[in-house]
Design an enzyme around this catalytic site. Structure first.
Site, PDB file in Angstrom:
ATOM      1  N   THR A 212      10.490  -3.499  -0.068  1.00  0.00           N
ATOM      2  CA  THR A 212      10.472  -4.616   0.887  1.00  0.00           C
ATOM      3  C   THR A 212       9.070  -5.212   0.985  1.00  0.00           C
ATOM      4  OG1 THR A 212      12.133  -3.380   2.162  1.00  0.00           O
ATOM      5  CG2 THR A 212      11.151  -5.303   3.218  1.00  0.00           C
TER       6      THR A 212
ATOM      7  N   ARG B 136       5.263   1.711  -2.302  1.00  0.00           N
ATOM      8  CA  ARG B 136       4.840   2.809  -1.427  1.00  0.00           C
ATOM      9  C   ARG B 136       5.337   4.130  -1.995  1.00  0.00           C
ATOM     10  NH1 ARG B 136       5.836   0.018   4.547  1.00  0.00           N
ATOM     11  NH2 ARG B 136       4.932  -1.941   3.869  1.00  0.00           N
TER      12      ARG B 136
ATOM     13  N   SER C  58       1.352   0.443   5.448  1.00  0.00           N
ATOM     14  CA  SER C  58       1.713  -0.190   6.723  1.00  0.00           C
ATOM     15  C   SER C  58       2.005   0.799   7.848  1.00  0.00           C
ATOM     16  CB  SER C  58       2.891  -1.118   6.484  1.00  0.00           C
ATOM     17  OG  SER C  58       3.060  -1.959   7.567  1.00  0.00           O
ATOM     18  N   HIS C  59       3.233   0.803   8.348  1.00  0.00           N
ATOM     19  CA  HIS C  59       3.573   1.634   9.515  1.00  0.00           C
ATOM     20  C   HIS C  59       3.857   3.083   9.122  1.00  0.00           C
ATOM     21  CE1 HIS C  59       7.290   0.326   7.695  1.00  0.00           C
ATOM     22  NE2 HIS C  59       7.869   1.367   8.251  1.00  0.00           N
TER      23      HIS C  59
ATOM     24  N   LYS D  97      -0.079  -3.631  -2.370  1.00  0.00           N
ATOM     25  CA  LYS D  97       0.704  -4.848  -2.550  1.00  0.00           C
ATOM     26  C   LYS D  97      -0.183  -6.000  -2.967  1.00  0.00           C
ATOM     27  CE  LYS D  97       1.492  -6.974   1.893  1.00  0.00           C
ATOM     28  NZ  LYS D  97       2.411  -7.436   2.889  1.00  0.00           N
TER      29      LYS D  97
ATOM     30  N   ASP E  68       0.402  -1.881  14.208  1.00  0.00           N
ATOM     31  CA  ASP E  68       0.686  -0.811  13.246  1.00  0.00           C
ATOM     32  C   ASP E  68      -0.494  -0.538  12.306  1.00  0.00           C
ATOM     33  OD1 ASP E  68       0.841  -3.044  11.595  1.00  0.00           O
ATOM     34  OD2 ASP E  68       2.460  -2.210  10.379  1.00  0.00           O
TER      35      ASP E  68
ATOM     36  N   ASP F 163      -1.497  -1.405   9.322  1.00  0.00           N
ATOM     37  CA  ASP F 163      -2.232  -2.482   8.648  1.00  0.00           C
ATOM     38  C   ASP F 163      -2.339  -3.745   9.499  1.00  0.00           C
ATOM     39  OD1 ASP F 163       0.503  -3.001   8.405  1.00  0.00           O
ATOM     40  OD2 ASP F 163       0.244  -4.121   6.557  1.00  0.00           O
TER      41      ASP F 163
ATOM     42  N   ASP G 146      -0.073  -5.772  10.990  1.00  0.00           N
ATOM     43  CA  ASP G 146       0.837  -6.922  10.981  1.00  0.00           C
ATOM     44  C   ASP G 146       1.981  -6.806  11.987  1.00  0.00           C
ATOM     45  OD1 ASP G 146       2.149  -4.982   9.539  1.00  0.00           O
ATOM     46  OD2 ASP G 146       2.469  -6.195   7.734  1.00  0.00           O
ATOM     47  N   ARG G 147       2.175  -5.628  12.569  1.00  0.00           N
ATOM     48  CA  ARG G 147       3.248  -5.483  13.568  1.00  0.00           C
ATOM     49  C   ARG G 147       2.689  -5.493  14.980  1.00  0.00           C
ATOM     50  NH1 ARG G 147       7.937  -1.417  11.597  1.00  0.00           N
ATOM     51  NH2 ARG G 147       8.030  -2.134   9.449  1.00  0.00           N
TER      52      ARG G 147
ATOM     53  N   THR H 157      15.467  -9.574   4.866  1.00  0.00           N
ATOM     54  CA  THR H 157      14.392  -8.757   5.428  1.00  0.00           C
ATOM     55  C   THR H 157      13.144  -8.781   4.542  1.00  0.00           C
ATOM     56  OG1 THR H 157      15.935  -7.310   6.551  1.00  0.00           O
ATOM     57  CG2 THR H 157      13.798  -6.361   5.984  1.00  0.00           C
TER      58      THR H 157
ATOM     59  N   GLU I 236      12.948  -8.306  13.469  1.00  0.00           N
ATOM     60  CA  GLU I 236      13.247  -7.344  14.545  1.00  0.00           C
ATOM     61  C   GLU I 236      12.319  -6.123  14.495  1.00  0.00           C
ATOM     62  OE1 GLU I 236      14.266  -4.317  13.305  1.00  0.00           O
ATOM     63  OE2 GLU I 236      14.279  -5.275  11.319  1.00  0.00           O
ATOM     64  N   SER I 237      11.687  -5.912  13.345  1.00  0.00           N
ATOM     65  CA  SER I 237      10.852  -4.737  13.130  1.00  0.00           C
ATOM     66  C   SER I 237       9.437  -4.955  13.670  1.00  0.00           C
ATOM     67  CB  SER I 237      10.810  -4.414  11.642  1.00  0.00           C
ATOM     68  OG  SER I 237      10.442  -5.572  10.904  1.00  0.00           O
TER      69      SER I 237
ATOM     70  N   LYS J 212       3.053 -11.474   8.753  1.00  0.00           N
ATOM     71  CA  LYS J 212       3.203 -11.283  10.184  1.00  0.00           C
ATOM     72  C   LYS J 212       1.854 -10.818  10.718  1.00  0.00           C
ATOM     73  CE  LYS J 212       5.504  -6.781   9.537  1.00  0.00           C
ATOM     74  NZ  LYS J 212       5.989  -6.666   8.154  1.00  0.00           N
TER      75      LYS J 212
ATOM     76  N   ARG K  23      19.498   1.751   8.243  1.00  0.00           N
ATOM     77  CA  ARG K  23      19.233   0.970   9.446  1.00  0.00           C
ATOM     78  C   ARG K  23      20.542   0.326   9.884  1.00  0.00           C
ATOM     79  NH1 ARG K  23      13.966   1.699   9.410  1.00  0.00           N
ATOM     80  NH2 ARG K  23      12.623   1.007   7.691  1.00  0.00           N
TER      81      ARG K  23
HETATM   82  C1  VG1 Z   1      10.792  -2.660   7.131  1.00  0.00           C
HETATM   83  C2  VG1 Z   1      11.304  -3.668   8.133  1.00  0.00           C
HETATM   84  C3  VG1 Z   1      11.062  -5.082   7.633  1.00  0.00           C
HETATM   85  C4  VG1 Z   1       9.569  -5.258   7.342  1.00  0.00           C
HETATM   86  C5  VG1 Z   1       9.094  -4.176   6.381  1.00  0.00           C
HETATM   87  C6  VG1 Z   1       7.598  -4.219   6.157  1.00  0.00           C
HETATM   88  O1  VG1 Z   1      11.493  -2.807   5.909  1.00  0.00           O
HETATM   89  O2  VG1 Z   1      12.676  -3.475   8.386  1.00  0.00           O
HETATM   90  O3  VG1 Z   1      11.503  -6.006   8.595  1.00  0.00           O
HETATM   91  O4  VG1 Z   1       9.325  -6.514   6.790  1.00  0.00           O
HETATM   92  O5  VG1 Z   1       9.411  -2.888   6.902  1.00  0.00           O
HETATM   93  O6  VG1 Z   1       6.893  -4.059   7.342  1.00  0.00           O
HETATM   94  P1  VG1 Z   1      12.691  -1.817   5.491  1.00  0.00           P
HETATM   95  O7  VG1 Z   1      13.095  -2.254   4.107  1.00  0.00           O
HETATM   96  O8  VG1 Z   1      12.171  -0.420   5.579  1.00  0.00           O
HETATM   97  O9  VG1 Z   1      13.778  -2.040   6.504  1.00  0.00           O
HETATM   98  V1  VG1 Z   1       5.358  -3.376   7.311  1.00  0.00           V
HETATM   99  O10 VG1 Z   1       4.653  -3.568   8.778  1.00  0.00           O
HETATM  100  O11 VG1 Z   1       5.761  -1.771   6.911  1.00  0.00           O
HETATM  101  O12 VG1 Z   1       4.602  -4.123   6.026  1.00  0.00           O
HETATM  102 CO    CO Z   2       2.599  -3.322   8.673  1.00  0.00          CO
END
Ligand code: VG1
Ligand code: CO
Length: 552
Positions: free
Chosen positions: A24, A28, A123-124, A136, A287, A289, A291-292, A355, A375-376, A387, A507
């Site tokens: 996504t 990772r 990221s998170h 990325k 989060d 990095d 962006d959240r 997504t 939504e995340s 984001k 999910r």
């Molecule tokens: C998750 C979220 C998605 C978001 C992605 C990256 O993806 O659902 O909305 O864009 O993480 O966020 P997935 O495929 O695990 O549902 V971040 O802050 O980790 O770059």
């Molecule tokens: Co992030």
């Protein structure tokens, strides 16, 4: 230190690693996987091979390099610098200490008109030698590479035989300044400057300053991740928030041993502070990095879908950058429909994408939408192509400063005006990968027969596997999540995560819209949908699970 001698290029033979397909948001894997000799190098060389096809000679181009500071960040940054020099980039902009938030990298790429940027982050996801690492590539518009590019990179990783590098470039990444190695100028830049200047252009800092001066109190939880320095600078130094407003403000390689994921479960500390009688008026967290964002009022949680809708509602009046109104709003498919109603009321365009932020880029570039959200806990605007957690916090502060109402008050007024989308996402983590695939395949087979069936107290009117055609470039993405749309406007969505590094994560998203001023209990309202969704999926049978690990 000038060293214009041509550096010796070292050619290193290598073999492909399996499974280097970006998900996504980038590639990772477990940190130890990334630490294998040549693993990161193969990816970086594959990126360079792909972008060289369209960019031509790198000597004319600039590359931005940054990361979220997790374990292996510094080593990764150095590997990339050496390889970028060998590959002949004209200029590298390296974040000081290797630390820069994802939205800040996006801002730097745009402001300095770089060819693109490499971001080291998962990221998170948790960090540390036994946790996760990632990389990325972001393109010239500052946004994540679209699927056409990530797929081409993946194809390269499958056939790579060699990468090129130089012996260790003598660059002190902890000190701002310029170095030249051969034809490459390496600038170590301040990680805050471009981003903070951009924020000051977008928002009315004076108005937010007055809010803090009036005694308004907030807590910003940086979760020991990248936003600490940005928040200290912007909130405490520039906007006059009290010292101590920012907590966990020092980035750590393992994020203090926690998931840097700002939700009700992983930011439980912050939630507790906001529940205290003497607690602050406003709480926020970002989060790994940056962006959240998580937005909290006193004893009040703002669901990300509601946050997007609320920002869209107030943007024109509360945020100078949007003085002329919004062109449109976009949200990812599983995100609640709250923003759709605001777009309709404002008479502006509205888009539903798969997504992942990469799908918003072309809409933003074409000027079709101004504000986007997922939504995340992802919210952002056309100021960058990612984001942006700190941006979302400043947007909320602007709205609170403009209205002089509490978080709960503005949200309740929104629900009175638009109705409320009761919404939850249930995550089932660590499921066996095969079982998850079989479960989704079984559900997919049922799709044709679902129309008209009773579900969650209503009837299914549409059941499909979401596919999306980009209105700007015509590219199509299929199998982006199975969705059930019900006669009463409710929805259930099923998809597997594309950001995990071990096993599968299911999910399950449920939503029900009511015009009840938002006074009902979310668990009670969603229970019938949730139960029927689990039954339809045969969740227990396939996975042995019934309860989610994380509900947001
Ligand atoms: C998750 C979220 C998605 C978001 C992605 C990256 O993806 O659902 O909305 O864009 O993480 O966020 P997935 O495929 O695990 O549902 V971040 O802050 O980790 O770059
Ligand atoms: Co992030």
């Amino acid at each position: 230190m000038a060293n214009t001698m041509k550096p010796e290029i070292i050619k290193v033979p290598t073999k492909p690693f399996e499974g280097q397909r970006p998900g996504t948001s980038g590639l990772r894997k477990k940190t130890r996987v990334f630490m294998q000799p040549n693993y990161l190098e193969n990816v970086v060389q594959s990126v360079f091979n792909v972008i060289r096809e369209t960019a031509g000679d790198f000597g004319q181009h600039m590359l931005v390099i940054g990361g979220d500071g997790r374990y292996y960040n510094r080593e990764g940054i150095k590997i990339i610098i050496n390889m970028a020099v060998a590959n002949g980039f004209g200029r590298l902009l390296v974040a000081r200490g290797g630390l820069m938030s994802t939205p800040a990298v996006s801002a730097v790429i745009r402001r300095r008109s770089a060819l693109g940027g490499l971001i080291l982050s998962a990221s998170h996801n948790a960090g540390g030698i036994d946790e996760d690492f990632g990389i990325k590539y972001n393109i010239h518009n500052g946004g994540p590479a679209p699927e056409s590019v990530t797929e081409a990179i993946y194809e390269q990783t499958k056939k790579i035989t060699e990468y090129i590098t130089i012996s260790e470039a003598n660059v002190d990444i902890d000190r701002e300044g310029s170095t030249r190695i051969g034809q490459t100028q390496i600038d170590v830049i301040n990680s805050l400057t471009d981003y903070c200047e951009l924020m000051e252009e977008l928002f009315d800092f004076e108005s937010i300053r007055r809010l803090f001066a009036s005694g308004f109190r907030m807590t910003f939880d940086a979760m020991h991740a990248i936003t600490g320095p940005y928040a200290h600078h912007l909130l405490e130094e520039r906007l006059g928030a009290a010292q101590g407003t920012v907590v966990k403000g020092t980035p750590l390689p393992d994020f203090g041993g926690h998931h840097p994921d700002p939700n009700l479960v992983y930011a439980a500390d912050l939630v507790a502070r906001l529940a205290d009688d003497n607690g602050p008026d406003f709480g926020a967290a970002c989060d790994g990095d940056g962006d959240r964002n998580l937005i909290l009022g006193r004893r009040f949680f703002v669901s990300p879908g509601d946050s997007l809708a609320l920002i869209a509602e107030h943007a024109k009046d509360a945020i100078p950058a949007f003085r002329d109104g919004l062109a449109g709003v976009a949200r990812s498919m599983p995100t609640s429909t709250a923003a759709d109603r605001v777009a309709q009321e404002l008479g502006i365009k509205f888009y539903e994408t798969p997504t992942g932020w990469k799908f918003f880029g072309s809409l933003l570039d074409a000027g079709l939408c101004t504000i986007c959200g997922e939504e995340s806990f992802g919210t952002g605007s056309n100021h960058v192509r990612e984001k942006d957690g700190v941006w979302a916090v400043l947007a909320w502060l602007s709205i609170l400063a403009h209205t002089r109402k509490s978080v709960e008050q503005v949200m309740r007024e929104h629900w009175r005006r638009f109705g409320r989308s009761y919404y939850q996402r249930h995550d089932f983590e660590g499921i066996d990968t095969d079982a998850a695939a079989r479960m989704i395949a079984a559900l997919r087979e049922k799709i044709p027969g679902l129309n008209g069936k009773d579900f969650g107290g209503s009837k299914i009117t549409t059941a499909d596997d979401f596919s999306y055609t980009d209105p700007v470039d015509g590219s199509t993405a299929t199998k982006q999540g199975i969705r059930l749309l019900l006669a009463d406007g409710s929805r259930a969505v099923f998809r597997l995560s594309g950001t995990g590094t071990s096993g599968a994560t299911l999910r399950l998203y449920v939503e029900r819209y009511l015009r009840d001023e938002g006074v009902s209990d979310v668990n009670q309202i969603l229970a019938p949908l949730l139960n029927d969704a689990k039954d339809l999926l045969r969740l227990k049978e396939f996975t042995g699970r019934d309860k989610a690990n994380v509900v947001t």
